[in-house]
Design an enzyme around this catalytic site. Sequence first.
Site, PDB file in Angstrom:
ATOM      1  N   GLY A  10      19.092  -1.478 -29.562  1.00  0.00           N
ATOM      2  CA  GLY A  10      19.458  -1.107 -28.191  1.00  0.00           C
ATOM      3  C   GLY A  10      20.091  -2.330 -27.541  1.00  0.00           C
ATOM      4  N   GLY A  11      21.366  -2.214 -27.256  1.00  0.00           N
ATOM      5  CA  GLY A  11      22.102  -3.364 -26.700  1.00  0.00           C
ATOM      6  C   GLY A  11      22.511  -3.118 -25.263  1.00  0.00           C
ATOM      7  N   GLY A  15      18.487  -5.089 -23.693  1.00  0.00           N
ATOM      8  CA  GLY A  15      18.906  -5.732 -24.944  1.00  0.00           C
ATOM      9  C   GLY A  15      19.751  -6.976 -24.693  1.00  0.00           C
ATOM     10  N   ASP A  34      23.442  -1.500 -31.727  1.00  0.00           N
ATOM     11  CA  ASP A  34      23.595  -0.367 -30.809  1.00  0.00           C
ATOM     12  C   ASP A  34      24.504   0.660 -31.481  1.00  0.00           C
ATOM     13  OD1 ASP A  34      23.003  -0.154 -27.487  1.00  0.00           O
ATOM     14  OD2 ASP A  34      24.434   1.291 -28.323  1.00  0.00           O
ATOM     15  N   ARG A  83      15.634   5.642 -16.704  1.00  0.00           N
ATOM     16  CA  ARG A  83      15.464   6.664 -15.663  1.00  0.00           C
ATOM     17  C   ARG A  83      16.598   6.662 -14.657  1.00  0.00           C
ATOM     18  NH1 ARG A  83       9.779   6.046 -12.825  1.00  0.00           N
ATOM     19  NH2 ARG A  83       9.638   3.925 -13.655  1.00  0.00           N
ATOM     20  N   ARG A  89       8.997   8.505 -15.931  1.00  0.00           N
ATOM     21  CA  ARG A  89       9.238   8.060 -17.308  1.00  0.00           C
ATOM     22  C   ARG A  89       9.084   9.235 -18.273  1.00  0.00           C
ATOM     23  NH1 ARG A  89       6.113   4.054 -14.898  1.00  0.00           N
ATOM     24  NH2 ARG A  89       7.134   2.030 -14.718  1.00  0.00           N
ATOM     25  N   ASN A  96      14.612  10.662 -25.507  1.00  0.00           N
ATOM     26  CA  ASN A  96      14.309   9.408 -26.185  1.00  0.00           C
ATOM     27  C   ASN A  96      13.554   9.609 -27.502  1.00  0.00           C
ATOM     28  OD1 ASN A  96      15.757   8.049 -24.326  1.00  0.00           O
ATOM     29  ND2 ASN A  96      14.026   7.123 -23.258  1.00  0.00           N
ATOM     30  N   ARG A 152       3.869  -7.518 -12.168  1.00  0.00           N
ATOM     31  CA  ARG A 152       4.193  -6.893 -10.870  1.00  0.00           C
ATOM     32  C   ARG A 152       2.984  -6.969  -9.933  1.00  0.00           C
ATOM     33  NH1 ARG A 152       7.469  -1.852 -13.716  1.00  0.00           N
ATOM     34  NH2 ARG A 152       9.560  -2.674 -13.324  1.00  0.00           N
ATOM     35  N   HIS A 176       1.466   3.690 -19.634  1.00  0.00           N
ATOM     36  CA  HIS A 176       2.543   3.142 -18.795  1.00  0.00           C
ATOM     37  C   HIS A 176       3.210   4.282 -18.025  1.00  0.00           C
ATOM     38  CE1 HIS A 176       5.519   0.358 -17.459  1.00  0.00           C
ATOM     39  NE2 HIS A 176       6.505   0.887 -18.132  1.00  0.00           N
TER      40      HIS A 176
HETATM   41  N1  APR Z   1      20.204   3.740 -31.554  1.00  0.00           N
HETATM   42  C1  APR Z   1      20.356   2.542 -30.945  1.00  0.00           C
HETATM   43  N2  APR Z   1      20.675   2.408 -29.647  1.00  0.00           N
HETATM   44  C2  APR Z   1      20.839   3.516 -28.940  1.00  0.00           C
HETATM   45  C3  APR Z   1      20.681   4.799 -29.491  1.00  0.00           C
HETATM   46  C4  APR Z   1      20.353   4.877 -30.871  1.00  0.00           C
HETATM   47  N3  APR Z   1      20.189   6.053 -31.484  1.00  0.00           N
HETATM   48  N4  APR Z   1      20.911   5.702 -28.534  1.00  0.00           N
HETATM   49  C5  APR Z   1      21.193   5.029 -27.403  1.00  0.00           C
HETATM   50  N5  APR Z   1      21.153   3.701 -27.655  1.00  0.00           N
HETATM   51  C6  APR Z   1      21.433   2.579 -26.772  1.00  0.00           C
HETATM   52  C7  APR Z   1      22.474   2.903 -25.712  1.00  0.00           C
HETATM   53  O1  APR Z   1      23.794   2.890 -26.282  1.00  0.00           O
HETATM   54  C8  APR Z   1      22.261   1.774 -24.713  1.00  0.00           C
HETATM   55  O2  APR Z   1      23.115   0.678 -24.954  1.00  0.00           O
HETATM   56  O3  APR Z   1      20.308   2.204 -26.009  1.00  0.00           O
HETATM   57  C9  APR Z   1      20.784   1.366 -24.960  1.00  0.00           C
HETATM   58  C10 APR Z   1      19.906   1.533 -23.737  1.00  0.00           C
HETATM   59  O4  APR Z   1      20.360   0.660 -22.773  1.00  0.00           O
HETATM   60  P1  APR Z   1      20.377   1.021 -21.212  1.00  0.00           P
HETATM   61  O5  APR Z   1      20.886   2.408 -21.043  1.00  0.00           O
HETATM   62  O6  APR Z   1      21.068  -0.080 -20.514  1.00  0.00           O
HETATM   63  O7  APR Z   1      18.814   1.026 -20.850  1.00  0.00           O
HETATM   64  P2  APR Z   1      17.839  -0.217 -20.577  1.00  0.00           P
HETATM   65  O8  APR Z   1      17.801  -0.508 -19.136  1.00  0.00           O
HETATM   66  O9  APR Z   1      18.134  -1.314 -21.528  1.00  0.00           O
HETATM   67  O10 APR Z   1      16.437   0.459 -20.945  1.00  0.00           O
HETATM   68  C11 APR Z   1      16.162   0.892 -22.251  1.00  0.00           C
HETATM   69  O11 APR Z   1      13.783   0.717 -21.977  1.00  0.00           O
HETATM   70  O12 APR Z   1      12.479   0.323 -20.084  1.00  0.00           O
HETATM   71  C12 APR Z   1      12.981   1.286 -20.969  1.00  0.00           C
HETATM   72  O13 APR Z   1      13.083   3.282 -19.635  1.00  0.00           O
HETATM   73  C13 APR Z   1      13.849   2.283 -20.267  1.00  0.00           C
HETATM   74  O14 APR Z   1      13.962   3.845 -22.090  1.00  0.00           O
HETATM   75  C14 APR Z   1      14.670   2.823 -21.401  1.00  0.00           C
HETATM   76  C15 APR Z   1      14.832   1.611 -22.325  1.00  0.00           C
END
Ligand code: APR
Length: 322
Positions: A10-11, A15, A34, A83, A89, A96, A152, A176
């Site tokens: 997850g980038g 990330g 990602d 979210r 959540r 997810n 927090r 959580h």
């Molecule tokens: N494999 C890898 N990465 C993925 C996949 C997958 N199958 N599907 C989606 N992603 C990537 C997205 O492309 C995105 O870059 O996961 C990343 C999520 O990043 P953000 O949308 O910026 O979310 P972020 O704020 O980093 O939070 C990620 O952590 O705290 C929790 O609730 C939050 O579930 C969320 C997660």
Amino acid sequence: MSRKKIALIGGGQIGGVLTQLIAQRELGDVVLFDVVEDMPQGKTLDIAEASRIDSFDINLKGANSYSEIAGADLVIITAGLPRKPGMSRDDLLTTNAEIMKKVAEGVKANAPDAIVIIVSNPLDAMVTLFQKVSGFSAEKVFGQAGVLDSSRFSTFIAWELGVSVKDVNAMVLGGHGDTMVPLVRYANVNGIPVMEMLERKYNDKAKAKEVMSAMVERTKMAGGEVVKLLKTGSAFYSPASASIAMAEAILKDEKRLMPVCAYLNGEFGVDGYYVGVPAVLGEGGVEKVVELTLDEEEQKAMDVSVNAVKGLVADLQRLNYI
Ligand code: APR
């Protein structure tokens, strides 16, 4: 000591901050994975180009293929949707879960010996899903929630009492979600109970209770408060910091006692579920779950929270994810 390899799955927002923090602390080489093409390569390039300025020397690599994470020592998973305002959540469960299933298969096939920290929400359900799909041993798969929720809570206490947050110790246990359990009775400032300090500040027990209740409520809703303000995503700086604290405890075998979403084998009266509890983190992952006495009210709150986690796990079972 050989250099550690850290895979970030997850980038997105979290990330990216994780990558920067790992680089600045030189915790290990990073592969940022990602599904979005080029984006993780762009982020790692951007951060690597600050290496001369920040004086770090590690390898940073962006990836769209799981083969790149081969042999990772530690995996931190933030893949999944965050979210939107008004969402809980738990509303993220099915979206997810789909993502987490694929991630678990990718990590299992390429980094079977890794220790895995999960951050994606709904946290307790995502950790459960990852562990079941991967088949990794439970002490090597756990989740980040309590470190952030506790930070927090500690922050709000420090603001209220006008003391440095560095001297505040307060823990949040349970799932959580909105039913998480901030431990009021154990919260202290260098050993002095927070409740006693509040009672002295207001010279009024009822007022002290009221102020504490407001801080407890704000802690439970703190993620939502940030979502409401950001409008386009959820908290990312603080979840990244919390995950790094856990990662550091593992990579440096620090034996830190932290609230961790850990698998319970009867501790706290819970058998076979992941829930936030105090645990010792070291090179083996969760090396020990630490029990503590809960009074009637705390136990009741814990039971409500555990039941909420059980409900989410039942949903995963009903939907055939696990
Ligand atoms: N494999 C890898 N990465 C993925 C996949 C997958 N199958 N599907 C989606 N992603 C990537 C997205 O492309 C995105 O870059 O996961 C990343 C999520 O990043 P953000 O949308 O910026 O979310 P972020 O704020 O980093 O939070 C990620 O952590 O705290 C929790 O609730 C939050 O579930 C969320 C997660």
